[in-house]
Structure formats: structure tokens, C-alpha cells
Design a protein around this motif. Structure first.
Motif, mmCIF file in Angstrom:
data_model
loop_
_atom_site.group_PDB
_atom_site.id
_atom_site.type_symbol
_atom_site.label_atom_id
_atom_site.label_comp_id
_atom_site.label_asym_id
_atom_site.label_seq_id
_atom_site.Cartn_x
_atom_site.Cartn_y
_atom_site.Cartn_z
ATOM 1 N N PRO A 215 0.870 -1.017 -0.415
ATOM 2 C CA PRO A 215 -0.056 0.194 -0.445
ATOM 3 C C PRO A 215 1.156 1.168 -0.075
ATOM 4 O O PRO A 215 0.563 2.395 -0.829
ATOM 5 N N LEU A 216 1.819 1.274 0.842
ATOM 6 C CA LEU A 216 2.808 2.539 1.036
ATOM 7 C C LEU A 216 4.267 2.480 -0.782
ATOM 8 O O LEU A 216 4.122 3.416 -0.976
ATOM 9 N N ALA A 217 4.390 1.842 -1.115
ATOM 10 C CA ALA A 217 5.627 1.751 -2.146
ATOM 11 C C ALA A 217 5.569 0.463 -3.237
ATOM 12 O O ALA A 217 6.295 0.343 -3.863
ATOM 13 N N SER A 218 4.238 -0.055 -3.282
ATOM 14 C CA SER A 218 3.942 -0.522 -4.717
ATOM 15 C C SER A 218 4.988 -1.826 -5.150
ATOM 16 O O SER A 218 5.366 -2.555 -5.451
ATOM 17 N N LEU A 219 5.212 -2.375 -3.387
ATOM 18 C CA LEU A 219 6.253 -3.500 -2.852
ATOM 19 C C LEU A 219 5.432 -4.496 -2.816
ATOM 20 O O LEU A 219 4.951 -4.733 -1.753
ATOM 21 N N ARG A 220 5.863 -6.067 -3.325
ATOM 22 C CA ARG A 220 4.293 -6.750 -3.445
ATOM 23 C C ARG A 220 5.053 -8.443 -3.166
ATOM 24 O O ARG A 220 4.655 -9.005 -2.305
ATOM 25 N N ASP A 221 5.528 -9.177 -3.911
ATOM 26 C CA ASP A 221 5.248 -10.325 -4.955
ATOM 27 C C ASP A 221 6.925 -10.578 -4.468
ATOM 28 O O ASP A 221 8.124 -9.885 -4.776
ATOM 29 N N VAL A 222 7.239 -11.593 -3.314
ATOM 30 C CA VAL A 222 8.329 -12.728 -3.279
ATOM 31 C C VAL A 222 8.393 -13.160 -4.507
ATOM 32 O O VAL A 222 8.333 -14.492 -4.417
ATOM 33 N N GLY A 223 9.717 -13.081 -4.515
ATOM 34 C CA GLY A 223 10.819 -14.249 -5.591
ATOM 35 C C GLY A 223 12.663 -14.250 -5.641
ATOM 36 O O GLY A 223 12.378 -13.584 -4.945
ATOM 37 N N GLY A 224 12.675 -15.138 -6.286
ATOM 38 C CA GLY A 224 14.016 -14.796 -6.634
ATOM 39 C C GLY A 224 14.140 -14.438 -7.052
ATOM 40 O O GLY A 224 14.308 -12.853 -7.385
ATOM 41 N N LEU A 225 15.565 -14.458 -8.301
ATOM 42 C CA LEU A 225 15.778 -13.531 -9.394
ATOM 43 C C LEU A 225 15.579 -13.439 -10.520
ATOM 44 O O LEU A 225 15.435 -12.040 -11.094
ATOM 45 N N MET A 226 14.913 -13.989 -11.176
ATOM 46 C CA MET A 226 13.303 -13.605 -12.262
ATOM 47 C C MET A 226 12.043 -13.764 -11.959
ATOM 48 O O MET A 226 11.630 -13.815 -10.824
ATOM 49 N N ARG A 227 11.787 -12.453 -11.963
ATOM 50 C CA ARG A 227 10.165 -12.478 -12.060
ATOM 51 C C ARG A 227 9.088 -13.193 -11.587
ATOM 52 O O ARG A 227 8.993 -14.722 -12.955
ATOM 53 N N TRP B 149 8.266 -5.423 -7.017
ATOM 54 C CA TRP B 149 7.582 -4.748 -8.091
ATOM 55 C C TRP B 149 6.644 -4.478 -8.606
ATOM 56 O O TRP B 149 6.492 -5.334 -8.997
ATOM 57 N N ILE B 150 5.178 -4.410 -8.314
ATOM 58 C CA ILE B 150 3.944 -3.794 -9.138
ATOM 59 C C ILE B 150 3.736 -2.567 -9.136
ATOM 60 O O ILE B 150 3.587 -1.758 -8.824
#
Length: 356
Positions: free
Chosen positions: A142-154, A323-324
Motif C-alpha cells: 500500500p505504501l511503496a508498490s512492493l509486494r511479490d516475493v521471488g528469486g532473481l527472475m520475476r 515491484w507492482i
């Protein structure tokens, strides 16, 4: 650029605009605006539809959001955090459209692998173990558009490390009590039972750099690491990080225009300009070279996954969150499709405006 210009001045491109796109350069006020006008000689005779455009430059989220609400701007190409999106929708209702798309951008922490104590893999692992990515995704989206947990590829792409495989790697297990206990054990084993102090250099852009740093610093404090967030102007951030290696830890993102392992993973190879951490691992280099040459898709994917695992197991870099993009635009802006990268689809040749 035409050779004749570069022959006269190798730096010609730094101050001159040459191209064949739908718009021509009109004006530029550094740090303020950039303006283009319709190119009457564009090779597609009925394009672009627009007579021109004017970009307003601002690093401040609140300023960009205010420009959208007031109608001074009709589109914001980078992203808006969910809280601002909700406020804009509340004000403008059906006058605005929001396009959400996962972005080809990962925010994390660059580690200078050449300076102590980060020459020690145990210390690097402690940094990644202490970071609760799963809670971070809920807090920071909600604050920074950062959401998804993942490795080094999307995540959710053909090259992504699966959730089950990720959870076996340092920092991706879901039991944070266990992760932090292991982080403290590793620090004590490395000679830092009480933690240590460190400077975290950062880019002086609030969304999402500063918000991300605040969260990470709070997480590290739980294992005794006291980090000072030191914001830098973008030029200094690049100089200290990429050019000089003048840092201990640095907020380090990468965002590419497509999900290709050659493009994304090259930064983890020896001597690559994007290898801000300045580490060298022959095993990573070999995996990168082999995946790049592999002709069989299944073989290439295995090599790509193995490369990601090797980087994460050695904690050469601390990945944070993917990032989203929330692209907000007025409904009058027609035929714009937000891609996963803000580096692409900005030609605007097929966009038009409607006053309906």
C-alpha cells in the motif's frame, strides 16, 4: 546515431536528440519538463494521433498524485502506491482508470562483497535471514508498490524459482523466529555476537527506496545490526554504487524491459558493470554462460534456476520484493496498455484523447 555525428563528437548523444519516432524534441528544462511535438514525417502517415506531449518531472509521490487529481497531468507512467490510488479514485471516480501489472523490477540490498564483515558468507546470510519478505509484501504494497516475493527472475514467469524451491533458500523460509535465531547464530560464529553498525546508502527517492529502507533497517535491528539510512542524490548513488564501490550496503534495484535471463542475470557475473557487489564466483559465471548457449528450453531453465540458487545460497545479493506497477490515467487517455516495464511502450504513437 549517424556515424558522421559521432565521428565529430563521441559525446554527441549526450546533448543532442536524433531519432525516427512519432514525436520530435521540442524543449527540455532539466529536472522540470520535457516536451515533444508531432513528427509530420513519421513513417506511419496517420500516426501519432496526439499533437504532442509534455512530461513533468518529480521525484515526490505526493506531487505526482496532486498533478493527476488536479488534471495538470493525465497519466503517470511509473507507479502510484495503493494508498494514493485509492485517494485519487475517491476524488475523480470514473474519470480515472488504474492498470495494475507485475513489474520487471526487483528491490533489494547490494552488498559490497570486498569489505569486511561482508567478505564472510555467514554475515551476508544473516542479513537475508533477518528480512521477513512475506510480511513486508503486505506492509509495503500500500505504501511503496512492493509486494511479490521471488528469486532473481520475476515470479510467475517461465524462469522463476518455484515457491517450494525458494523456501529452502536462506531468507525465504516462513518461520521468522527460526530464521532470526539462525541469523544470530551465524553472526556470533562470525565474531559479531552483539551485531554491528553499518551505513546503508540509498537513493533519495521516497517511492519505493526510502520506504523499503525503513522496513529493512527495522528487520535488521532485531538481530543486532544497526543500519544508518543515508540518502544520496541519484548521481551520487550511481557513482558510489556502480562506479566506485564506495559503500558497505546499498539499496539496489534492477528493472529491465523484458524477462530474459541473459539480460537480468548478467549482473551476477564477474566484472559485469551491473555487479555492484563486486563478487566473483566461477560457478555463477559458468552457469550463466551455459544457460545462454543452451538450445533446449528445459535445460536452459534448469541452469537458470541453478544460477539463482547459487547466488541466493551465498547471499551475494539480498533480494527484497518485486515491484507492482499501478499506472493511473484519466479515462480520456485511450489505447494505452501498461506493460510490465516503464521502459517500454512509451512511444505513444497509438494513444489518443477523448473528451467523452
Amino acid at each position: 546515431y549517424p556515424k558522421k555525428y559521432l565521428d565529430k563528437d563521441p559525446n554527441y548523444f549526450k546533448t543532442n536528440v536524433v531519432g525516427s519516432g512519432p514525436f520530435k524534441f521540442k524543449s527540455h528544462v532539466r529536472g522540470s519538463t520535457f516536451e515533444g511535438e508531432r513528427n509530420p514525417d513519421y513513417f506511419m502517415k496517420d500516426r501519432p494521433y496526439l499533437d504532442g506531449y509534455k512530461f513533468y518531472v518529480s521525484t515526490e509521490t505526493a506531487v505526482r498524485a496532486a498533478a493527476l487529481r488536479s488534471g495538470r497531468a493525465w497519466i503517470e507512467f511509473r507507479t502510484m502506491p495503493e494508498a494514493e490510488v485509492d485517494a485519487i479514485k475517491k476524488t475523480l471516480g470514473a474519470k480515472v482508470v488504474v492498470q495494475e501489472t507485475p513489474a520487471t523490477g526487483l528491490f533489494g540490498i547490494g552488498i559490497n562483497n570486498t569489505v569486511k564483515p561482508f567478505t564472510d558468507v555467514r554475515v551476508r546470510k544473516a542479513l537475508t535471514l533477518a528480512f521477513d519478505r512475506y510480511t513486508a509484501g503486505r506492509v509495503l504494497y500500500p505504501l511503496a508498490s512492493l509486494r511479490d516475493v521471488g528469486g532473481l527472475m520475476r515470479p510467475a514467469t517461465e524462469w522463476a524459482t518455484s515457491e517450494a524451491e525458494l523456501e529452502k533458500l536462506p531468507g525465504f523460509g516462513r518461520d521468522m523466529e527460526r530464521n532470526r535465531a539462525e541469523a544470530k547464530r551465524l553472526l556470533a560464529e562470525a565474531g559479531y555476537p552483539n551485531g554491528f553498525k553499518v551505513v546503508l546508502k540509498n537513493r533519495n527517492v521516497k517511492l519505493p527506496y526510502q520506504d523499503f529502507a525503513v522496513y529493512v533497517i527495522q528487520e535488521w535491528r532485531k538481530i543486532g545490526i544497526e543500519a544508518e539510512n543515508r540518502p544520496l542524490e541519484s548521481a551520487s548513488w550511481y557513482a558510489d554504487g556502480r562506479d566506485q564501490g564506495n559503500f558497505e550496503l546499498i539499496v539496489l534495484t534492477f528493472a529491465e524491459f523484458m524477462d530474459d535471463p541473459d539480460l537480468v542475470l548478467n549482473r551476477f557475473t564477474t566484472g559485469a558493470p551491473q555487479n555492484w557487489g563486486r563478487f566473483s564466483d566461477p560457478g555463477v559465471d559458468d552457469l550463466f554462460s551455459r544457460q545462454s548457449r543452451a538450445l533446449d528450453p528445459a535445460e536452459r531453465k534448469k541452469l537458470v534456476i541453478d544460477l539463482q540458487k547459487r547466488v541466493l545460497e551465498n547471499a551475494y545479493y539480498v533480494p527484497g520484493l518485486w515491484w507492482i506497477r499501478n499506472v493511473v490515467h484519466w479515462a480520456k487517455v485511450k489505447n494505452y496498455v501498461a506493460p510490465p516495464s516503464h521502459y517500454t511502450n512509451q512511444k505513444l504513437q497509438d494513444v489518443w484523447l477523448s473528451e467523452d
